[in-house]
Design an enzyme around this catalytic site. Structure first.
Site, PDB file in Angstrom:
ATOM      1  N   SER B 110      30.520  53.090  73.166  1.00 27.61           N
ATOM      2  CA  SER B 110      29.173  52.497  73.938  1.00 27.61           C
ATOM      3  C   SER B 110      29.223  53.336  75.229  1.00 27.61           C
ATOM      4  CB  SER B 110      29.005  50.996  74.090  1.00 27.61           C
ATOM      5  OG  SER B 110      27.761  50.699  74.481  1.00 27.61           O
ATOM      6  N   GLU B 202      25.535  57.101  67.753  1.00 25.69           N
ATOM      7  CA  GLU B 202      25.071  55.559  67.520  1.00 25.69           C
ATOM      8  C   GLU B 202      24.228  55.114  68.623  1.00 25.69           C
ATOM      9  OE1 GLU B 202      26.259  52.425  68.995  1.00 25.69           O
ATOM     10  OE2 GLU B 202      27.305  53.524  70.722  1.00 25.69           O
ATOM     11  N   HIS B 272      27.539  49.523  67.155  1.00 29.16           N
ATOM     12  CA  HIS B 272      27.721  48.146  67.747  1.00 29.16           C
ATOM     13  C   HIS B 272      27.770  47.133  66.486  1.00 29.16           C
ATOM     14  CE1 HIS B 272      26.758  50.238  71.297  1.00 29.16           C
ATOM     15  NE2 HIS B 272      27.088  49.073  72.123  1.00 29.16           N
TER      16      HIS B 272
END
Lengths: 299, 299
Positions: B110, B202, B272
């Protein structure tokens, strides 16, 4: 930079939708009425009422309307009806040759920042960061728009609701627009030239951490170390964060001003608000942070 | 690229928080427990429980913890406890010299994508896009993490829930991570080198038009024309748009695959989500879109 010809009664203004879809025909009708109220003749793009999700129709159709207006010598200005999202998708296929041989005015803001950046840079042409054609045009916004496009006088001036984040006076070409679009062009051939610029920035619907991320990208790109001054506009509809994770926007903007060490004000009438300046990107302006003025130097 | 030393029982793992704040001490306790459950010794950064809004304390303190871990030769790995936002703010002041003389493992995903990009590029070091230390570590995630960090074998493989968007086989160094961070580094000295890469992407909590904007920035930067293959992970918690402005994410990803004309799959266990691969960024991998496999070539 070349400066577009001033508009006169009867000027032909193309109404196009290179980004998001119109709500319905009332948006278009409003754009037509507003154009007429300014004494200009609206020329409506063929595909402006189309939609494909968050886009006003296919890339091919949005592009066709926009490029047709650019290449048509009888058109004096291209006024975008709405922002939203989508103009970036067209940048590789704009008719830059037409713009390089044109002195027509390009008008719009928000997502239209991508078109300002790409066309301004390629065509060395001043473009107008101003209201979209569907927006209700307040007296304030109308006066600034006319000052820029019709009278060719300073469309900005004193910003009474602004605050000085760092004092001083700076002069340079106006650049910027919507922060998300300014940063979304970094690393591409369409990134704005910000060296020595008076950078104006606004955004809507971006949480503070996202504004932080975008300003940090600008800083890491080196751009913020080379601007002459900064005038932050309005950051509206900032979503709430969880209370434990809030950090004030004012703190963030002050950090940026301190780090840049250039004259900086915050709160000019620029952004997703009723009363907005029309800012001629590429034109030379003087920012006086002590007096809280942004004056466009007459052409 | 240099490859970190494999971890062994008793390896010393620094737990740091370079991005967002921990919820509370239970996050830290969980990170400590998980580290111990893997046989490693947790070394907790001095400032990890601090908070300043969406940041885990001041830039100076987050940086101090991170740089201390990097420079400490007794530390074998640096495991980020949480993502969120904030690591970008530190990039200009990371101790790159320490990383260039180190073979320690950097782990996280992330927001940690910014650290992977900057350190991987500067130190020519493989880094691990894997779970943050506070996350519940499922058996699936644990097995992949161990494969990468302990056993040095292929931590990826077959992605049963993925679909092929464009067939073919491609080989190249793994790059990417969180899409927002990958694009937020474009135009900066920390942008990832994507030429010939197998790009994994992502994101979380990004609406489709934002994902479009980010992928369009990547395209306009020229990067997508030079990647060898793409493996999209999970895009989770995509906010709803007004129903009249929805455009399916699947349509967008297919557009990208078609335009890039490289092997492309969508839906690998990256993002996630509970079950995630640990992806060694910078290592060579083979993407087989027909078989829907992503195999990391053994070191």
């Amino acid at each position: 930079m070349r400066v577009p010809d001033l508009l006169v009664p009867g000027s032909r203004v193309a109404l196009v939708a290179p980004s998001g879809p119109l709500r319905d025909e009332s948006d278009l009708q409003h754009a037509v009425d507003t154009t007429r109220s300014l004494g200009w003749e609206p020329i409506v793009g063929e595909h402006v009422l189309e939609r494909d999700g968050y886009l006003a129709g296919s890339d091919a159709h949005r592009l066709a309307d926009f490029n047709r207006a650019a290449a048509d010598d009888s058109i004096d200005a291209v006024w975008c009806i709405r922002g939203g999202y989508g103009s970036m998708r067209l940048l590789d296929e704009l008719d830059y040759g037409a713009w390089r041989h044109s002195t027509k005015a390009l008008i719009g803001y928000s997502d239209i920042t991508a078109l300002h950046a790409a066309i301004g840079r390629s065509a060395q042409l001043v473009t107008y960061h101003g209201p979209t054609a569907r927006a209700p045009l307040t007296e304030f916004s109308r006066a600034s728009l006319r000052a820029a496009l019709v009278d060719g006088v300073n469309p900005c001036g004193h910003a009474p609701d602004s605050v000085a984040l760092r004092d001083g006076v700076a002069r340079g070409p106006l650049a910027g627009g919507n922060l998300a679009l300014v940063t979304s062009l970094l690393g591409t051939p369409y990134a704005q030239q910000l060296d020595g610029a008076i950078l104006v920035l606004e955004d809507v619907n971006e949480s503070v951490y996202r504004i932080d991320r975008m300003l940090t990208q600008l800083r890491l790109s080196g751009a913020l170390a080379r601007v002459a001054g900064i005038a932050f506009g309005q950051f509206t509809d900032v979503p709430d964060e969880p209370s434990s994770e809030q950090r004030p926007l004012a703190t963030l903007l002050l950090e940026v001003a301190d780090r840049c060490a250039v004259p900086c004000i915050s709160g000019i009438p620029l952004g997703h608000i009723a009363n907005q300046w029309t800012v001629p990107l590429g034109a030379i302006a003087e920012l006086d942070a002590d007096r809280r003025t942004l004056d466009v130097i007459p052409r």
